[in-house]
Design an enzyme around this catalytic site. Structure first.
Site, short mmCIF file in Angstrom:
data_model
loop_
_atom_site.label_atom_id
_atom_site.label_comp_id
_atom_site.label_asym_id
_atom_site.label_seq_id
_atom_site.Cartn_x
_atom_site.Cartn_y
_atom_site.Cartn_z
N ASN A 30 5.30 7.86 -0.60
CA ASN A 30 5.53 8.78 0.52
C ASN A 30 6.57 8.24 1.50
O ASN A 30 7.59 8.88 1.76
CB ASN A 30 4.19 9.02 1.22
CG ASN A 30 4.26 10.06 2.32
OD1 ASN A 30 4.87 11.10 2.15
ND2 ASN A 30 3.63 9.76 3.44
N TYR A 75 0.84 -1.21 0.00
CA TYR A 75 0.00 0.00 0.00
C TYR A 75 0.88 1.27 0.00
O TYR A 75 0.72 2.14 0.85
CB TYR A 75 -0.93 0.05 1.22
CG TYR A 75 -1.53 -1.25 1.68
CD1 TYR A 75 -2.71 -1.74 1.12
CD2 TYR A 75 -0.94 -2.00 2.71
CE1 TYR A 75 -3.28 -2.92 1.56
CE2 TYR A 75 -1.51 -3.19 3.16
CZ TYR A 75 -2.68 -3.64 2.58
OH TYR A 75 -3.24 -4.82 3.03
N GLU A 103 -4.45 8.52 14.21
CA GLU A 103 -3.49 7.81 13.36
C GLU A 103 -2.45 7.18 14.29
O GLU A 103 -1.95 7.85 15.19
CB GLU A 103 -2.82 8.78 12.40
CG GLU A 103 -2.03 8.13 11.31
CD GLU A 103 -2.72 8.17 9.94
OE1 GLU A 103 -2.13 7.63 8.99
OE2 GLU A 103 -3.83 8.74 9.83
N CYS A 163 -4.66 4.27 10.00
CA CYS A 163 -5.59 5.40 10.16
C CYS A 163 -6.88 4.97 10.84
O CYS A 163 -7.82 5.74 10.94
CB CYS A 163 -5.89 6.03 8.79
SG CYS A 163 -6.62 4.87 7.62
N ASP A 214 0.84 0.33 5.32
CA ASP A 214 0.01 1.49 5.62
C ASP A 214 -1.33 1.26 4.93
O ASP A 214 -1.64 1.87 3.91
CB ASP A 214 0.70 2.76 5.10
CG ASP A 214 -0.06 4.04 5.45
OD1 ASP A 214 -1.08 3.95 6.15
OD2 ASP A 214 0.35 5.12 4.98
#
Length: 368
Positions: free
Chosen positions: A223, A218, A360, A326, A301
């Site tokens: 990032n 993912y 988070e 999250c 993630d």
């Protein structure tokens, strides 16, 4: 005139409540002391979306109360970045007198960056024509003359007009390193820029003493992949959404990183490939031989739904699991499985969404 006010004097109290909630929710896992990363108390959101309300010759931004569903006028939005707040009144004042820009405009979306760029998407209940495009170009020029670094998009049913770019370029500082990221309109990006930097620094710190390669599921626009690349010999990352994969490739090139490879696959497909249940032409075309990777660490993630059981079982094969979540509820469900083989060695709360119930979390798990 109305503002969507937040009471910044309550920031620490709402954060303390989240800390207590997080510690209580994960007490059964014997997690170490919670590392807490607060947000700025205002101007923290890099994105904002507003409906547009027409009233005679006037038009203005509105939002809806989530509980009562009542609409309310929004002239300033302190949660959003300073650039968005500076731009909001200038944009709406510039649109009002121009018939082709205002007619059937129903929504305006802003995407801004810490590096000073902003992208505005204007959504319409009608088809856009040459007159719209001419006026939109003049609008862009006028706002950039006011000091903004702005691009515009017009959207209607099956129509998208880009003036002149449909992305922003963000620069995030991770320790003493500046990383460049393409962030495309309508693709997922971290909404809170300052907290995003803290998350990257925490992940880099957790993997500081790593050996071998990193597997990432993912990965979005790369990032974390880019920030973590210095800590590993190679990074092999997977992502299903094509726009995110394209951005990740752009970001790898922009940052001149040569040890990250992105594969377009779902986590479930990758699990099948790892277990030898299926062969994927995509892996062969990309020249990826999974047997040649030496991955002791896996980074995940996942979306709000968390990982499915099969992916959790596959993830258990790695000595270290770095998990950004999250959704603490699905994180707990996944930890029920992962804690059979691993213990939590680091535990973090990132306040990505101040003044909301959202939390988070970051967890580093190491094999027992």
């Amino acid at each position: 005139m109305s503002n969507t006010l937040i009471d910044t004097t309550q920031y620490q109290a709402q954060l303390d409540e989240k800390i207590a909630r997080m510690q209580s929710a994960f007490a059964e896992f014997n997690a170490p002391e919670l590392e807490v990363f607060p947000s700025p108390d205002k101007h923290y959101r890099m994105r904002a979306e507003f409906r547009v309300w027409h009233e005679g010759d006037d038009l203005y931004y509105i939002m809806f109360n989530q509980e009562t569903k009542q609409k309310y006028r929004v002239d300033q939005f302190p949660q959003a970045s300073r650039i968005i707040n500076d731009l909001m009144p200038l944009l709406v004042d510039a649109i009002k007198p121009i018939e082709s820009l205002r007619r059937k405009l129903f929504q305006v979306d802003f995407l801004s960056t810490l590096s000073g760029e902003v992208l505005v998407s204007m959504l319409y209940h009608r088809q856009l024509d040459e007159e719209w495009e001419t006026n939109a170009r003049q609008l862009k020029q006028r706002l950039n003359d006011e000091g903004f670094n702005l691009n515009l998009i017009g959207r209607a049913r099956k129509q998208k007009i880009i003036i002149d770019r449909d992305f922003v370029v963000e620069k995030l500082t991770v320790n003493d390193r500046t990383l460049t990221y393409q962030q495309v309109e309508n693709s997922f990006t971290q909404p809170n820029g300052k907290v995003a930097e803290k998350m990257l620094e925490w992940a880099v710190d957790c993997t500081q003493d790593s050996t071998g390669d990193l597997l990432e599921l993912y990965c979005g626009n790369g990032n974390f992949s880019l920030a973590l690349s210095d800590n590993f010999e190679r990074v092999l990352a997977t992502e299903l959404a094509k726009p995110s994969v394209d951005s990740a490739q752009w970001n790898i090139a922009a940052n001149k990183i040569d040890n990250v490879q992105i594969i377009r696959m779902s986590a479930e497909e990758f699990t099948e490939a790892m277990e030898g249940k299926r062969e994927f032409r995509r892996l062969q075309q990309a020249g990826v031989d999974l047997k040649r990777y030496n991955c002791n660490t896996i980074f995940v993630d996942p979306p709000r739904s968390g990982m499915d059981e099969g992916t959790c079982r596959m993830v258990q094969a790695y000595d270290r699991i770095l998990y950004i979540s999250c959704n603490p509820e699905t994180l707990k469900d996944n930890l029920d499985i992962l804690s059979e083989t691993h213990r939590i060695s680091r535990f973090a709360l990132f306040d990505q969404f101040p003044y909301t119930h959202h939390m988070e979390a970051g967890v580093l798990l190491e094999r027992k």
